[in-house]
Design a protein around this motif. Structure first.
Motif, short mmCIF file in Angstrom:
data_model
loop_
_atom_site.label_atom_id
_atom_site.label_comp_id
_atom_site.label_asym_id
_atom_site.label_seq_id
_atom_site.Cartn_x
_atom_site.Cartn_y
_atom_site.Cartn_z
N THR A 159 -4.33 19.64 7.84
CA THR A 159 -5.74 19.80 8.23
C THR A 159 -6.63 18.86 7.44
OG1 THR A 159 -6.29 21.48 6.55
CG2 THR A 159 -5.26 22.25 8.60
N GLY A 160 -6.18 18.47 6.23
CA GLY A 160 -6.99 17.60 5.38
C GLY A 160 -8.10 18.31 4.65
N ALA A 161 -8.16 19.65 4.78
CA ALA A 161 -9.26 20.40 4.16
C ALA A 161 -8.71 21.66 3.50
CB ALA A 161 -10.32 20.76 5.19
N VAL A 162 -9.25 21.98 2.34
CA VAL A 162 -8.71 23.07 1.53
C VAL A 162 -9.82 23.83 0.82
CG1 VAL A 162 -6.49 21.94 1.12
CG2 VAL A 162 -8.41 21.52 -0.45
N THR A 163 -9.43 24.96 0.27
CA THR A 163 -10.24 25.67 -0.73
C THR A 163 -9.39 25.77 -1.98
OG1 THR A 163 -11.45 26.98 0.91
CG2 THR A 163 -11.35 27.85 -1.34
N VAL A 164 -9.90 25.32 -3.11
CA VAL A 164 -9.16 25.39 -4.37
C VAL A 164 -10.02 26.07 -5.42
CG1 VAL A 164 -7.84 23.29 -3.83
CG2 VAL A 164 -9.92 23.14 -5.22
N GLY A 165 -9.35 26.64 -6.42
CA GLY A 165 -10.07 27.28 -7.51
C GLY A 165 -9.11 27.98 -8.44
N ASP A 166 -9.62 28.45 -9.56
CA ASP A 166 -8.77 29.19 -10.49
C ASP A 166 -8.06 30.32 -9.75
OD1 ASP A 166 -9.60 27.55 -12.51
OD2 ASP A 166 -11.09 28.95 -13.29
N THR A 167 -8.82 31.05 -8.94
CA THR A 167 -8.26 32.03 -8.01
C THR A 167 -9.02 31.90 -6.70
OG1 THR A 167 -9.77 33.78 -8.75
CG2 THR A 167 -7.61 33.67 -9.81
N VAL A 168 -8.31 32.06 -5.60
CA VAL A 168 -8.95 32.04 -4.28
C VAL A 168 -8.39 33.20 -3.47
CG1 VAL A 168 -9.26 29.54 -4.35
CG2 VAL A 168 -7.23 30.49 -3.26
N ASP A 169 -9.07 33.55 -2.39
CA ASP A 169 -8.57 34.61 -1.52
C ASP A 169 -7.21 34.22 -0.97
OD1 ASP A 169 -10.89 36.07 -1.90
OD2 ASP A 169 -11.86 35.28 -0.08
N ARG A 170 -6.38 35.21 -0.76
CA ARG A 170 -5.06 34.93 -0.20
C ARG A 170 -5.21 34.37 1.20
NH1 ARG A 170 -0.62 36.16 -2.90
NH2 ARG A 170 -0.82 37.45 -4.76
N GLY A 171 -4.34 33.40 1.48
CA GLY A 171 -4.38 32.76 2.78
C GLY A 171 -3.23 31.78 2.91
N GLU A 172 -3.25 30.99 3.96
CA GLU A 172 -2.18 30.06 4.24
C GLU A 172 -2.61 28.64 3.93
OE1 GLU A 172 -1.24 30.65 8.37
OE2 GLU A 172 0.07 32.37 7.92
N ILE A 192 -5.62 16.77 -15.07
CA ILE A 192 -4.69 17.00 -16.18
C ILE A 192 -5.14 18.23 -16.96
CG2 ILE A 192 -3.86 16.07 -18.38
CD1 ILE A 192 -4.04 13.28 -17.09
N GLY A 193 -4.19 19.12 -17.22
CA GLY A 193 -4.50 20.34 -17.95
C GLY A 193 -5.16 21.40 -17.09
N THR A 194 -4.99 21.32 -15.77
CA THR A 194 -5.60 22.30 -14.88
C THR A 194 -4.55 23.02 -14.05
OG1 THR A 194 -5.95 20.76 -13.01
CG2 THR A 194 -7.69 20.91 -14.70
N GLN A 195 -4.88 24.26 -13.71
CA GLN A 195 -4.02 25.11 -12.87
C GLN A 195 -4.93 25.73 -11.81
OE1 GLN A 195 -1.20 28.10 -14.64
NE2 GLN A 195 -2.75 29.54 -13.90
N TRP A 196 -4.55 25.63 -10.55
CA TRP A 196 -5.44 26.12 -9.50
C TRP A 196 -4.66 26.56 -8.26
CZ3 TRP A 196 -4.98 21.68 -6.26
CH2 TRP A 196 -4.73 20.48 -6.94
N GLU A 197 -5.25 27.54 -7.60
CA GLU A 197 -4.71 28.03 -6.34
C GLU A 197 -5.32 27.24 -5.19
OE1 GLU A 197 -3.82 32.63 -7.75
OE2 GLU A 197 -5.48 32.26 -6.34
N ALA A 198 -4.60 27.24 -4.06
CA ALA A 198 -5.06 26.43 -2.93
C ALA A 198 -4.66 27.07 -1.61
CB ALA A 198 -4.48 25.02 -3.01
N ILE A 199 -5.62 27.10 -0.69
CA ILE A 199 -5.36 27.49 0.69
C ILE A 199 -6.10 26.51 1.58
CG2 ILE A 199 -5.00 29.94 0.20
CD1 ILE A 199 -7.91 30.43 1.11
#
Length: 214
Positions: A159-172, A192-199
């Protein structure tokens, strides 16, 4: 790339080639060579479950970064979560340190730091624990790490588009978009030095990744 013939890896290789890089795919079988040649990746043989750290060190020779994209697969074998998802990551971290490869991007999974319900099945529990412990080891490694924690993976088109963040709502999120996130993270020092969720979401991948900082 550890797990270099996996679904995400096979989508990532052409992106790296297009950006002027030579991807190196670590995979266990010579049978994968033609597939990897087709997407521009160089095969180096490595069987995660039957190799020593010294084998990883040799496989990382000449590389500028390590991407850990391996997984034990959906076969219901909880032991493979320990040998592949955790053991492979630990060996890769150790080998990167020994080989002097500082940059390390790891594909993990959403929510693995959260407590598990009491009725969690053995296989899922083993998977979550393996990913959690692998992430902890990477954060403590002293390497230039990035941990990407995607939501539920799909094989739909990018899709080329995402939502990222320390925590994000569950999704695909599509595997193709995860591959694009990995490539963007490798090219963006602020990750560098970052951890993030992505949907999948509404923000173009480049913009989303540029907005991440430690």
């Amino acid at each position: 790339m550890v797990g270099g013939h996996g679904k995400i890896a096979m989508l990532l290789h052409p992106i790296l080639v297009a950006a002027g890089h030579q991807p190196v795919a670590l995979a266990r079988s010579e049978e994968y060579r033609s597939d990897l040649d087709r997407v521009g990746a160089q095969l180096r043989l490595l069987d995660i479950e039957n190799s020593q750290v010294e084998d990883y060190v040799a496989a990382f020779a000449g590389c500028d970064a390590v991407v850990f994209a391996a997984g034990g697969g959906p076969d219901g074998n909880k032991d493979r979560k320990k040998t592949v998802d955790l053991g492979g990551s630990l060996a890769s971290i150790d080998a990167a340190q020994r080989a002097g490869v500082r940059r390390f991007v790891q594909i993990s999974a959403m929510g693995v730091d959260e407590p598990l319900p009491e009725d969690t099945g053995d296989v899922w529990a083993a998977y979550v624990e393996a990913k959690r412990d692998a992430d902890t080891a990477l954060r403590d490694s002293g390497l230039q790490w990035t941990i990407i924690r995607p939501g539920a993976l799909t094989d739909e088109a990018a899709t080329g588009a995402v939502t990222v963040g320390d925590t994000v709502d569950r999704g695909e999120i599509t595997r193709a978009d995860v591959a694009a996130l990995v490539a963007a993270a490798l090219a963006t020092d602020s990750t560098i030095g970052t951890q993030w969720e992505a949907i999948n979401g509404d923000t173009p991948i480049g913009d989303a990744v540029r907005g991440i900082s430690a």
